[in-house]
Design an enzyme around this catalytic site. Structure first.
Site, PDB file in Angstrom:
ATOM      1  CE  LYS A 173      -4.577  -1.001   1.264  1.00  0.00           C
ATOM      2  NZ  LYS A 173      -4.976  -2.299   1.352  1.00  0.00           N
ATOM      3  CE  LYS A 223      -6.012  -8.098  -1.608  1.00  0.00           C
ATOM      4  NZ  LYS A 223      -6.671  -7.536  -0.533  1.00  0.00           N
ATOM      5  CE  LYS A 265     -13.523  -3.393   1.169  1.00  0.00           C
ATOM      6  NZ  LYS A 265     -12.498  -3.244   2.193  1.00  0.00           N
TER       7      LYS A 265
END
Ligand code: TYM
Length: 340
Positions: free
Chosen positions: A119, A202, A205
């Site tokens: 991230k 994966k 969101k």
């Protein structure tokens, strides 16, 4: 059987999707139903809004997303009479325990967290402290209730293991057997639902493409379009799992079908052997719609019933605060702080 306390949560960022449903929430519902039957109904399901703040753009729709996740929990089958459904920021004990855990958590442990690396991107110097400390807050979410089981998808395994390690560290630090060591509960076949655009990533969101995931709030036409556009290959479906090796997208779509129809991947392969994905996709679409349409309709209905949702969240926070404050008071004493 020993009393079990289940805790889990979803971050109210972006759109809640099929990966969240299959990897996490459907598991919660099943666990919850079986525990309630045995009279062991200690289940807490949190909407982790403070975690959402670690990625700045999330503040825009945070409140709407928070209500959507609360509505989704209920729409997917969590019974608010048997579980506490609550908002993380309504229980201040989480952040207080996070501080106490921060004071013992070795930096070396945090440096190993792969989600931070993913991230934060290349320039970790620009990432905020909250993003780095995220796993400690997540450990506090779990430990403040002395939760024993944490049903999650595969991507959260490392974080739950850190929570477990921090529980052990705290116990040794205070020389007591205070926290039970929480266990991640990961369902093998739904552990990682993959992106519809790239079977090696994966479903997430935060993926920039809406076409990479099926949202629980997507209308039927959009679900149909997303599945039609989903990446596949031109080979026919094999008659056994072995034939899916290195066909990641094919494996993902068949796996979603298998999970939604409660079959094994092997039997789905046998059922569709020799067919092309152009023929399989409409069948998958039907199954996806029959699962997601009632969930979507219930989410929309509940979002209109704000006062009902507020009542559930209020009741959930009351239960959570009661449990958390009792434990927090003991934790403060164990750490040598003067309790109020
Ligand atoms: P979050 O919001 O990213 O995801 C919520 C849950 O959905 C699972 N999940 C998936 N499972 C299978 N396939 C996928 N593609 C997929 N994408 C997401 C996640 O594993 C998760 O179980 N850090 C957590 C939220 C959190 C939490 C907690 C969870 C905060 N505190 C305490 C459990 C206990 C997160 O970001 O989940």
């Amino acid at each position: 059987m020993k009393n079990q306390r289940i805790l889990s949560g979803v971050r109210p960022t972006g759109h809640i999707h099929l990966g969240n449903y299959l990897g996490a929430i459907r598991q919660w519902v099943r666990l919850s139903q079986s525990l309630s039957k045995q009279g062991l109904n200690e289940q807490l399901f949190c909407i982790v809004d403070q975690h959402a703040l670690t990625t700045q753009s999330d503040t825009n729709n945070l409140s709407l997303n928070t209500y959507t996740i609360a509505a989704a929990y209920i729409a997917c089958g969590i019974n608010p009479d048997e579980s506490a459904i609550f908002i993380q920021s309504h229980v201040p004990a989480h952040t207080e325990l996070a501080w106490y855990l921060s004071c013992i958590a070795p930096l070396g442990w945090l440096n190993r967290m792969t989600q931070f690396k993913d991230k934060a991107g290349k320039d970790t110097g620009q990432a905020c402290l909250g993003l780095y400390a995220y796993p400690v807050l997540m450990a506090a979410d779990i430990l403040i209730y002395k939760a024993t089981q944490v049903p999650v998808g595969e991507d959260q395994k490392q974080h739950v293991e850190l929570a477990r390690d921090l529980a052990g560290l705290f116990n040794r630090h205070c020389d007591v057997d205070y926290f039970p060591l929480p266990e991640p509960l990961i369902n093998k076949s739904t552990a990682r639902i993959m992106s519809l655009r790239d079977g090696s990533k994966k479903m997430s969101k935060s993926d920039l493409s809406d076409y990479s995931r099926l949202h629980l709030t997507d209308e039927n036409d959009l679900l149909t379009l997303k599945i039609r556009k989903a990446k596949t290959d031109s080979d026919p479906i094999p008659d056994a799992i072995k034939g899916l090796e290195s066909r990641l997208e094919a494996q993902n779509l068949l796996g979603i079908y298998a999970n939604l129809t409660e079959q094994t991947l092997e039997s789905v392969c046998q059922q569709f052997a020799g067919q092309l994905f152009s023929a399989f996709k409409p069948i998958l679409t039907e199954v996806v719609i029959s699962t997601l349409q009632p969930i979507r309709e219930k989410i929309f209905q509940l979002r209109e019933e704000k006062s009902y949702l507020n009542q559930i969240l209020h009741k959930g926070a009351e239960t959570a605060n009661q449990l958390a404050n009792k434990n927090l008071s003991e934790i403060r004493t164990l750490l040598g702080l003067v309790d109020r």
